[in-house]
Scaffold this active site. Structure first.
Site, mmCIF file in Angstrom:
data_model
loop_
_atom_site.group_PDB
_atom_site.id
_atom_site.type_symbol
_atom_site.label_atom_id
_atom_site.label_comp_id
_atom_site.label_asym_id
_atom_site.label_seq_id
_atom_site.Cartn_x
_atom_site.Cartn_y
_atom_site.Cartn_z
ATOM 1 N N CYS A 94 63.762 42.924 -11.176
ATOM 2 C CA CYS A 94 64.771 41.991 -10.632
ATOM 3 C C CYS A 94 65.920 41.762 -11.621
ATOM 4 O O CYS A 94 65.780 41.946 -12.814
ATOM 5 C CB CYS A 94 64.117 40.649 -10.330
ATOM 6 N N ARG A 118 60.002 44.755 -0.696
ATOM 7 C CA ARG A 118 59.225 44.907 -1.930
ATOM 8 C C ARG A 118 58.102 43.887 -1.978
ATOM 9 O O ARG A 118 57.041 44.116 -2.534
ATOM 10 C CB ARG A 118 60.111 44.720 -3.168
ATOM 11 N N ASP A 133 59.351 31.424 -8.677
ATOM 12 C CA ASP A 133 59.521 32.316 -7.523
ATOM 13 C C ASP A 133 59.787 31.547 -6.234
ATOM 14 O O ASP A 133 60.137 32.152 -5.223
ATOM 15 C CB ASP A 133 58.284 33.208 -7.333
ATOM 16 N N LYS A 152 51.067 39.895 -3.883
ATOM 17 C CA LYS A 152 51.673 41.067 -4.542
ATOM 18 C C LYS A 152 51.285 41.093 -6.028
ATOM 19 O O LYS A 152 50.860 42.119 -6.552
ATOM 20 C CB LYS A 152 53.188 40.990 -4.410
ATOM 21 N N ASN A 153 51.412 39.934 -6.686
ATOM 22 C CA ASN A 153 51.233 39.906 -8.143
ATOM 23 C C ASN A 153 49.782 39.862 -8.574
ATOM 24 O O ASN A 153 49.488 39.913 -9.766
ATOM 25 C CB ASN A 153 52.027 38.740 -8.738
ATOM 26 N N ARG A 211 64.395 39.811 -19.288
ATOM 27 C CA ARG A 211 63.020 40.339 -19.158
ATOM 28 C C ARG A 211 62.566 41.099 -20.417
ATOM 29 O O ARG A 211 62.273 42.282 -20.383
ATOM 30 C CB ARG A 211 62.848 41.237 -17.935
HETATM 31 C C1 EPZ Z 1 55.444 37.350 -13.489
HETATM 32 O O1 EPZ Z 1 56.456 38.104 -14.128
HETATM 33 C C2 EPZ Z 1 55.683 37.613 -12.012
HETATM 34 N N1 EPZ Z 1 55.558 39.054 -11.760
HETATM 35 C C3 EPZ Z 1 57.093 37.138 -11.640
HETATM 36 O O2 EPZ Z 1 57.254 37.324 -10.246
HETATM 37 C C4 EPZ Z 1 57.192 35.649 -11.971
HETATM 38 O O3 EPZ Z 1 58.522 35.226 -11.706
HETATM 39 C C5 EPZ Z 1 56.867 35.418 -13.448
HETATM 40 O O4 EPZ Z 1 55.569 35.957 -13.764
HETATM 41 C C6 EPZ Z 1 56.874 33.956 -13.815
HETATM 42 O O5 EPZ Z 1 55.986 33.261 -12.994
HETATM 43 C C7 EPZ Z 1 54.334 39.621 -11.749
HETATM 44 O O6 EPZ Z 1 53.313 38.965 -11.945
HETATM 45 C C8 EPZ Z 1 54.285 41.082 -11.472
HETATM 46 P P1 EPZ Z 1 56.819 36.525 -17.585
HETATM 47 P P2 EPZ Z 1 56.395 38.405 -15.694
HETATM 48 O O7 EPZ Z 1 56.476 37.561 -18.560
HETATM 49 O O8 EPZ Z 1 55.003 38.395 -16.171
HETATM 50 C C9 EPZ Z 1 59.690 35.524 -21.095
HETATM 51 C C10 EPZ Z 1 58.233 38.225 -8.315
HETATM 52 O O9 EPZ Z 1 59.275 38.017 -7.683
HETATM 53 N N2 EPZ Z 1 59.113 36.682 -21.769
HETATM 54 O O10 EPZ Z 1 55.815 35.483 -17.217
HETATM 55 O O11 EPZ Z 1 57.216 39.588 -15.978
HETATM 56 C C11 EPZ Z 1 60.586 35.933 -19.945
HETATM 57 O O12 EPZ Z 1 61.893 36.202 -20.400
HETATM 58 C C12 EPZ Z 1 58.263 38.270 -9.830
HETATM 59 O O13 EPZ Z 1 57.110 38.411 -7.799
HETATM 60 C C13 EPZ Z 1 59.468 36.948 -23.073
HETATM 61 O O14 EPZ Z 1 60.267 36.228 -23.672
HETATM 62 O O15 EPZ Z 1 57.151 37.164 -16.224
HETATM 63 C C14 EPZ Z 1 60.555 34.724 -19.061
HETATM 64 O O16 EPZ Z 1 61.467 33.760 -19.545
HETATM 65 C C15 EPZ Z 1 59.649 37.958 -10.393
HETATM 66 N N3 EPZ Z 1 58.952 38.036 -23.695
HETATM 67 C C16 EPZ Z 1 59.151 34.177 -19.275
HETATM 68 O O17 EPZ Z 1 58.658 34.775 -20.477
HETATM 69 C C17 EPZ Z 1 58.059 38.870 -23.071
HETATM 70 O O18 EPZ Z 1 57.598 39.846 -23.698
HETATM 71 C C18 EPZ Z 1 58.225 34.509 -18.127
HETATM 72 O O19 EPZ Z 1 58.193 35.879 -17.989
HETATM 73 C C19 EPZ Z 1 57.698 38.584 -21.733
HETATM 74 C C20 EPZ Z 1 58.230 37.481 -21.105
#
Ligand code: EPZ
Length: 416
Positions: free
Chosen positions: A117, A397, A304, A22-23, A122
């Protein structure tokens, strides 16, 4: 919203084929906006998030054709607006990856704070800081961001947090910026590497993807291209966890074991019977010992898979600490697990302790998000008696026809 009715307690035997990730698929769909030529994508999972992404692209004026099972053609030669549809974006956090291609291609993008989610706040600060570093200006009004840049220029940018979609977005923005960009503290997920490989096949000059430092030499334009989505490591991992508890045995096919090292390490430490092949892993149930986990960015244990692994820990001998370091809201789902009979002690928003060998009892549950929804399915398949899982949209999803694939290995599950 649809429900699954599951009668648990049965061993499961047979093969499941892993679908495309998916990702990976979602970000490749978005990257098609970087070129006016056609992008062909295959092995796309037929899931709700792909339908939402297709709807958003359609509203942007981008042609999305489904040319067969898991096959899509995307041609972004006539983008008619730079405003991402608010309603759909609120249901799809990944819509954030559309912002970079629209910004660099059209010079502006308007979008709401993305939804998705309920696993945590986020934030999107890394995106806004990153775009500013490349020369964009940002306004925020009535819950929507408006980002503008006549031309993006290369720069050095260090991520304040390791962000998967943040890294992917900055790679896409820098690919067509003027000059060179150096990104540091990048996410190293396989999906980041897959995107870089695809963009390079379209003429980008990206090196270092998959490591914390990525260098991008901006080019004037990108061509179209072809991409086969990588196997979904989270789906594969979920089936392996299920097989460690109920497998008799279960063979997980068309996966990439290389992407599953940290999970396989934990399963082997817990005593699971695992046979690793080139693109499959076979697992059968055994007496499992509790093993603590700490979620980390790739190649650490994936957040995940935290929820599915917690279900395994309720069945293992002993007790273990689960430390969810990525999201502050991603352990809330265990409240329902406790109501099924699990012994879970909440220490703080990031840590719980699970005592094992507990019989789970079936009950009525509601899926709060994709991965907790899968965890509840695993728990229901282990539990005695009947469970009903509501709001299966959340599961649909991220998992294609999941009940049909589980039925094929003997699960007593039906969609009503
Ligand atoms: C990706 O989300 C995945 N989604 C998520 O999968 C996955 O849980 C996550 O990476 C971590 O592995 C997709 O790739 C579409 P992050 P993403 O930005 O990129 C902080 C699923 O179920 N952060 O890596 O949105 C955030 O709060 C989903 O498939 C900031 O602080 O996650 C978190 O603590 C759920 N500021 C950490 O980084 C920002 O601007 C990781 O978030 C962005 C993120």
């Amino acid at each position: 919203m649809g429900k699954f009715v599951i009668n648990g307690g049965k061993k499961l035997k047979g093969a499941v084929e892993v679908r495309g990730a998916k990702n990976d698929a979602l970000v490749i769909f978005a990257s098609a906006l970087l070129t006016s030529e056609t992008v062909h994508i295959s092995r796309v999972p037929e899931i709700e998030d792909i339908k939402r992404m297709s709807e958003i692209l359609d509203k942007l004026g981008v042609g999305v054709d489904r040319s067969g099972y898991g096959k899509y053609k995307i041609t972004a030669d006539k983008i008619k607006t730079t405003a991402i549809d608010k309603e759909i974006a609120k249901r799809l956090r990944a819509s954030i990856v559309l912002t970079a291609p629209l910004l660099v291609r059209m010079g502006r993008v308007d979008f709401p704070h993305p939804g998705g989610c309920v696993i945590g706040e986020r934030p999107i600060d890394v995106f806004l800081d990153g775009y500013k570093a490349l020369g964009a200006s940002i306004d925020y009004k009535d819950g929507a961001y408006s980002v503008r840049a006549k031309k993006l220029h290369g720069n050095k940018f260090v991520f304040g947090s390791v962000s998967v979609t943040g890294t992917e977005s900055m790679m896409m923005a820098a690919a067509l910026a003027q000059g060179d960009t150096i990104l540091k503290n990048c996410a190293c997920e396989p999906e980041v590497e897959s995107l870089a490989e695809f963009l390079n096949s379209c003429g980008a000059k990206i090196s270092g993807a998959g490591t914390p430092k990525i260098t991008i030499k901006g080019v004037r334009k990108l061509s179209g291209g072809k991409h086969t989505t990588i196997p979904d490591r989270i789906e594969a991992g979920s089936f392996l966890i299920l097989g460690s508890i109920l497998g008799d045995p279960i063979k997980v096919k068309k996966c990439n074991p290389e992407h599953l090292d940290s999970l396989l390490n934990v399963l082997q430490k817990s005593g699971a019977n695992i046979k690793i092949g080139k693109n499959s892993v076979e697992v059968s149930s055994s007496k499992l010992k509790s093993v603590g986990i700490k979620t980390k960015e790739y190649p650490g244990f994936p957040t995940d898979l935290q929820a599915p692994l917690c279900v395994l820990l309720t069945q293992a001998e002993g007790q273990a600490l689960v430390h969810e370091t990525i999201y502050e809201g991603r352990l809330n789902w265990t409240d329902e697990l406790k109501r099924m009979g699990a012994d879970v002690l909440t220490l703080d928003p990031h840590r719980i302790e699970i005592r094992g060998s507990k019989k789970l009892r079936g009950r009525e549950i509601e899926s709060p998000d994709i991965r907790a929804g899968m965890a509840y399915m695993i728990a229901a398949l282990c539990a005695e008696g009947q469970s009903t899982i509501d709001n299966v949209y959340q599961i649909d999803r991220g998992y294609e026809k999941i009940e049909e694939r589980l039925q094929k290995i003997g699960a007593d599950i039906r969609r009503i």
